[in-house]
Scaffold this motif. Structure first.
Motif, PDB file in Angstrom:
ATOM      1  N   ASN A  71      33.763  75.435   8.526  1.00 15.26           N
ATOM      2  CA  ASN A  71      34.218  74.288   9.314  1.00 15.26           C
ATOM      3  C   ASN A  71      35.589  74.496   9.949  1.00 15.26           C
ATOM      4  OD1 ASN A  71      35.599  74.166   6.884  1.00 15.26           O
ATOM      5  ND2 ASN A  71      35.621  71.945   6.838  1.00 15.26           N
ATOM      6  N   ASN A  72      36.257  75.602   9.687  1.00 15.09           N
ATOM      7  CA  ASN A  72      37.562  75.839  10.296  1.00 15.09           C
ATOM      8  C   ASN A  72      37.493  76.824  11.459  1.00 15.09           C
ATOM      9  OD1 ASN A  72      37.080  78.141   8.811  1.00 15.09           O
ATOM     10  ND2 ASN A  72      39.157  78.302   8.040  1.00 15.09           N
ATOM     11  N   MET A  73      36.294  77.099  11.942  1.00 15.64           N
ATOM     12  CA  MET A  73      36.132  77.994  13.088  1.00 15.64           C
ATOM     13  C   MET A  73      36.128  77.165  14.360  1.00 15.64           C
ATOM     14  SD  MET A  73      33.279  80.587  11.671  1.00 15.64           S
ATOM     15  CE  MET A  73      33.704  81.901  10.571  1.00 15.64           C
ATOM     16  N   ILE A  74      37.083  77.438  15.223  1.00 11.83           N
ATOM     17  CA  ILE A  74      37.276  76.600  16.403  1.00 11.83           C
ATOM     18  C   ILE A  74      36.065  76.605  17.323  1.00 11.83           C
ATOM     19  CG2 ILE A  74      38.422  78.419  17.720  1.00 11.83           C
ATOM     20  CD1 ILE A  74      40.188  76.153  18.861  1.00 11.83           C
ATOM     21  N   VAL A  75      35.384  77.722  17.431  1.00 12.35           N
ATOM     22  CA  VAL A  75      34.255  77.789  18.355  1.00 12.35           C
ATOM     23  C   VAL A  75      33.125  76.847  17.936  1.00 12.35           C
ATOM     24  CG1 VAL A  75      33.029  79.714  17.280  1.00 12.35           C
ATOM     25  CG2 VAL A  75      32.911  79.406  19.753  1.00 12.35           C
ATOM     26  N   ASP A  77      33.746  73.867  16.460  1.00  7.96           N
ATOM     27  CA  ASP A  77      34.240  72.494  16.501  1.00  7.96           C
ATOM     28  C   ASP A  77      34.074  72.020  17.940  1.00  7.96           C
ATOM     29  OD1 ASP A  77      36.498  70.481  17.110  1.00  7.96           O
ATOM     30  OD2 ASP A  77      36.353  70.483  14.917  1.00  7.96           O
ATOM     31  N   SER A  78      33.160  71.101  18.175  1.00  9.43           N
ATOM     32  CA  SER A  78      32.804  70.734  19.541  1.00  9.43           C
ATOM     33  C   SER A  78      33.972  70.146  20.320  1.00  9.43           C
ATOM     34  CB  SER A  78      31.610  69.786  19.552  1.00  9.43           C
ATOM     35  OG  SER A  78      31.891  68.633  18.800  1.00  9.43           O
ATOM     36  N   GLN A  79      34.784  69.313  19.697  1.00  6.87           N
ATOM     37  CA  GLN A  79      35.913  68.713  20.422  1.00  6.87           C
ATOM     38  C   GLN A  79      36.947  69.767  20.811  1.00  6.87           C
ATOM     39  OE1 GLN A  79      37.295  65.652  17.804  1.00  6.87           O
ATOM     40  NE2 GLN A  79      35.803  64.165  18.552  1.00  6.87           N
ATOM     41  N   ALA A  80      37.247  70.679  19.905  1.00  8.86           N
ATOM     42  CA  ALA A  80      38.209  71.738  20.208  1.00  8.86           C
ATOM     43  C   ALA A  80      37.645  72.680  21.264  1.00  8.86           C
ATOM     44  CB  ALA A  80      38.567  72.510  18.944  1.00  8.86           C
ATOM     45  N   PHE A  81      36.365  72.990  21.164  1.00  7.74           N
ATOM     46  CA  PHE A  81      35.737  73.886  22.127  1.00  7.74           C
ATOM     47  C   PHE A  81      35.758  73.272  23.520  1.00  7.74           C
ATOM     48  CE2 PHE A  81      32.110  75.752  24.348  1.00  7.74           C
ATOM     49  CZ  PHE A  81      32.416  77.098  24.205  1.00  7.74           C
ATOM     50  N   VAL A  82      35.432  71.993  23.620  1.00 10.74           N
ATOM     51  CA  VAL A  82      35.443  71.301  24.918  1.00 10.74           C
ATOM     52  C   VAL A  82      36.863  71.269  25.485  1.00 10.74           C
ATOM     53  CG1 VAL A  82      35.131  69.037  26.007  1.00 10.74           C
ATOM     54  CG2 VAL A  82      33.364  69.959  24.518  1.00 10.74           C
ATOM     55  N   ALA A  83      37.841  70.993  24.643  1.00 13.00           N
ATOM     56  CA  ALA A  83      39.235  70.960  25.108  1.00 13.00           C
ATOM     57  C   ALA A  83      39.661  72.333  25.632  1.00 13.00           C
ATOM     58  CB  ALA A  83      40.159  70.509  23.977  1.00 13.00           C
ATOM     59  N   LEU A  84      39.303  73.397  24.936  1.00 14.42           N
ATOM     60  CA  LEU A  84      39.630  74.750  25.393  1.00 14.42           C
ATOM     61  C   LEU A  84      38.907  75.088  26.692  1.00 14.42           C
ATOM     62  CD1 LEU A  84      39.726  77.012  22.222  1.00 14.42           C
ATOM     63  CD2 LEU A  84      41.535  76.676  23.886  1.00 14.42           C
ATOM     64  N   ARG A  85      37.626  74.722  26.775  1.00 16.18           N
ATOM     65  CA  ARG A  85      36.846  75.001  27.980  1.00 16.18           C
ATOM     66  C   ARG A  85      37.442  74.270  29.181  1.00 16.18           C
ATOM     67  NH1 ARG A  85      31.502  72.242  27.870  1.00 16.18           N
ATOM     68  NH2 ARG A  85      32.876  70.615  28.579  1.00 16.18           N
ATOM     69  N   ASP A  86      37.799  73.007  28.991  1.00 16.37           N
ATOM     70  CA  ASP A  86      38.389  72.233  30.082  1.00 16.37           C
ATOM     71  C   ASP A  86      39.727  72.829  30.528  1.00 16.37           C
ATOM     72  OD1 ASP A  86      36.207  70.594  29.906  1.00 16.37           O
ATOM     73  OD2 ASP A  86      37.266  68.947  28.901  1.00 16.37           O
ATOM     74  N   LEU A  87      40.528  73.244  29.571  1.00 18.39           N
ATOM     75  CA  LEU A  87      41.809  73.874  29.907  1.00 18.39           C
ATOM     76  C   LEU A  87      41.586  75.169  30.671  1.00 18.39           C
ATOM     77  CD1 LEU A  87      44.892  73.991  29.734  1.00 18.39           C
ATOM     78  CD2 LEU A  87      44.638  75.084  27.494  1.00 18.39           C
ATOM     79  N   ASP A  88      40.645  75.971  30.231  1.00 17.51           N
ATOM     80  CA  ASP A  88      40.332  77.221  30.911  1.00 17.51           C
ATOM     81  C   ASP A  88      39.877  76.963  32.349  1.00 17.51           C
ATOM     82  OD1 ASP A  88      39.972  80.129  30.871  1.00 17.51           O
ATOM     83  OD2 ASP A  88      37.822  79.656  31.025  1.00 17.51           O
ATOM     84  N   ASP A 127      44.494  70.089  13.415  1.00 19.33           N
ATOM     85  CA  ASP A 127      43.529  69.337  12.606  1.00 19.33           C
ATOM     86  C   ASP A 127      42.546  70.275  11.909  1.00 19.33           C
ATOM     87  OD1 ASP A 127      44.703  66.992  13.391  1.00 19.33           O
ATOM     88  OD2 ASP A 127      43.165  66.497  14.897  1.00 19.33           O
ATOM     89  N   ILE A 128      42.072  71.282  12.641  1.00 15.97           N
ATOM     90  CA  ILE A 128      41.120  72.244  12.069  1.00 15.97           C
ATOM     91  C   ILE A 128      41.773  73.028  10.936  1.00 15.97           C
ATOM     92  CG2 ILE A 128      39.853  74.386  12.570  1.00 15.97           C
ATOM     93  CD1 ILE A 128      39.302  73.162  15.365  1.00 15.97           C
ATOM     94  N   GLU A 129      43.012  73.434  11.148  1.00 10.23           N
ATOM     95  CA  GLU A 129      43.726  74.229  10.146  1.00 10.23           C
ATOM     96  C   GLU A 129      43.946  73.457   8.850  1.00 10.23           C
ATOM     97  OE1 GLU A 129      48.104  76.076   9.908  1.00 10.23           O
ATOM     98  OE2 GLU A 129      46.975  76.649  11.686  1.00 10.23           O
ATOM     99  N   LYS A 130      44.078  72.145   8.935  1.00 11.00           N
ATOM    100  CA  LYS A 130      44.346  71.324   7.756  1.00 11.00           C
ATOM    101  C   LYS A 130      43.096  71.031   6.937  1.00 11.00           C
ATOM    102  CE  LYS A 130      48.257  68.991   9.885  1.00 11.00           C
ATOM    103  NZ  LYS A 130      48.701  67.762  10.528  1.00 11.00           N
ATOM    104  N   ARG A 131      41.925  71.272   7.505  1.00  6.06           N
ATOM    105  CA  ARG A 131      40.691  70.968   6.780  1.00  6.06           C
ATOM    106  C   ARG A 131      40.521  71.881   5.578  1.00  6.06           C
ATOM    107  NH1 ARG A 131      36.608  71.442  11.809  1.00  6.06           N
ATOM    108  NH2 ARG A 131      37.378  69.672  12.982  1.00  6.06           N
ATOM    109  N   PRO A 132      39.981  71.355   4.503  1.00  8.34           N
ATOM    110  CA  PRO A 132      39.595  72.254   3.413  1.00  8.34           C
ATOM    111  C   PRO A 132      38.366  73.051   3.865  1.00  8.34           C
ATOM    112  CG  PRO A 132      39.059  69.970   2.885  1.00  8.34           C
ATOM    113  CD  PRO A 132      39.778  69.955   4.187  1.00  8.34           C
ATOM    114  N   VAL A 133      38.400  74.339   3.657  1.00  9.07           N
ATOM    115  CA  VAL A 133      37.338  75.224   4.149  1.00  9.07           C
ATOM    116  C   VAL A 133      36.040  74.973   3.398  1.00  9.07           C
ATOM    117  CG1 VAL A 133      36.651  77.629   4.456  1.00  9.07           C
ATOM    118  CG2 VAL A 133      39.016  76.966   4.792  1.00  9.07           C
ATOM    119  N   GLU A 134      34.965  74.810   4.164  1.00  8.76           N
ATOM    120  CA  GLU A 134      33.633  74.621   3.598  1.00  8.76           C
ATOM    121  C   GLU A 134      32.620  75.395   4.411  1.00  8.76           C
ATOM    122  OE1 GLU A 134      32.834  70.455   3.469  1.00  8.76           O
ATOM    123  OE2 GLU A 134      34.423  70.048   2.024  1.00  8.76           O
ATOM    124  N   PHE A 135      31.556  75.801   3.773  1.00 10.49           N
ATOM    125  CA  PHE A 135      30.447  76.467   4.449  1.00 10.49           C
ATOM    126  C   PHE A 135      29.733  75.456   5.330  1.00 10.49           C
ATOM    127  CE2 PHE A 135      25.863  77.263   4.472  1.00 10.49           C
ATOM    128  CZ  PHE A 135      25.838  78.466   5.143  1.00 10.49           C
TER     129      PHE A 135
END
Length: 168
Positions: A71-75, A77-88, A127-135
Motif C-alpha cells: 500500500n505504500n507504492m505510489i503507482v 495509489d490512484s490519487q497520487a498517480f492521477v496527481a503525478l499524471r496531471d502534473l506531467d 500521506d503514503i509514506e506515513k501509512r503502515p506497510v501492508e500487502f
C-alpha cells in the motif's frame, strides 16, 4: 561442550524471536500469495483476455512476471498517480506552449499553478509514506502475441493487479 550447545541454542532462539517489521511481514505474505498464484496466473489472465482480444484464438503467451504490491507504492495509489499524471501533462503542455518563456504573465500563472500541483503531489507522497506497510495484491505483467483488427500479429503487454482479498 554442553554449555556451548546451550549457548548456541539460546542464541538461535533469541534471533528467531526478534519481532518483524511491517515491511518484512508484508513481504512474507506477498511471497506466500505469489507462490499460490503462480500455478494458475496464466489461465486466469487468458480468461480475462478472451473478451478483450479481436482474435482470441491467435493468443500466444510469452511471459508473466509477478511482483508484490504494498500500500505504500505510489503507482498503485490512484490519487497520487492521477496527481503525478496531471502534473506531467501540465509540464509537457507548458513546454509546447511557452517553450523557455518564464517571464510573460501567462507563463508565470501556469508556473504558479504547476507549483501548487507539486504541493498536492508532495502531500500525497507524505500521506503514503506515513501509512503502515501492508500487502495489497500481486502485480502480473503479462506479455503475449495476438492478432489485431487488421489481422497483424502484435506483441502486447498488460499489467494485471490480482487482488488477494479474504473472500478469494
Amino acid at each position: 561442550m554442553k554449555k556451548y550447545l546451550w549457548i548456541i541454542v539460546a542464541f538461535v532462539l533469541m534471533c528467531a524471536c526478534k519481532p518483524q517489521s511491517r515491511e518484512q511481514i508484508a513481504e512474507k505474505v506477498g511471497q506466500a500469495m505469489k507462490a499460490k498464484v503462480e500455478k494458475s496466473v496464466n489461465e486466469r489472465i487468458k480468461k480475462m483476455l478472451d473478451g478483450m482480444l479481436e482474435h482470441p484464438d491467435s493468443y500466444q503467451p510469452i511471459s508473466t512476471d509477478l511482483a508484490i504490491v504494498t500500500n505504500n507504492m505510489i503507482v498503485y495509489d490512484s490519487q497520487a498517480f492521477v496527481a503525478l499524471r496531471d502534473l506531467d501533462n501540465r509540464i509537457e503542455n507548458f513546454r509546447k506552449e511557452f517553450g523557455k518563456d518564464t517571464v510573460s504573465r501567462a507563463a508565470r500563472n501556469e508556473l504558479e499553478a504547476m507549483q501548487a500541483m507539486v504541493g498536492v503531489v508532495v502531500d500525497k507522497l507524505n500521506d503514503i509514506e506515513k501509512r503502515p506497510v501492508e500487502f495489497e495484491a500481486i502485480d502480473a505483467y503479462h506479455q503475449f502475441y495476438a492478432k489485431d483488427k487488421l489481422n497483424r500479429k502484435l506483441k502486447r503487454g498488460y499489467h494485471f493487479r490480482l487482488s488477494m482479498t479474504k473472500t478469494n
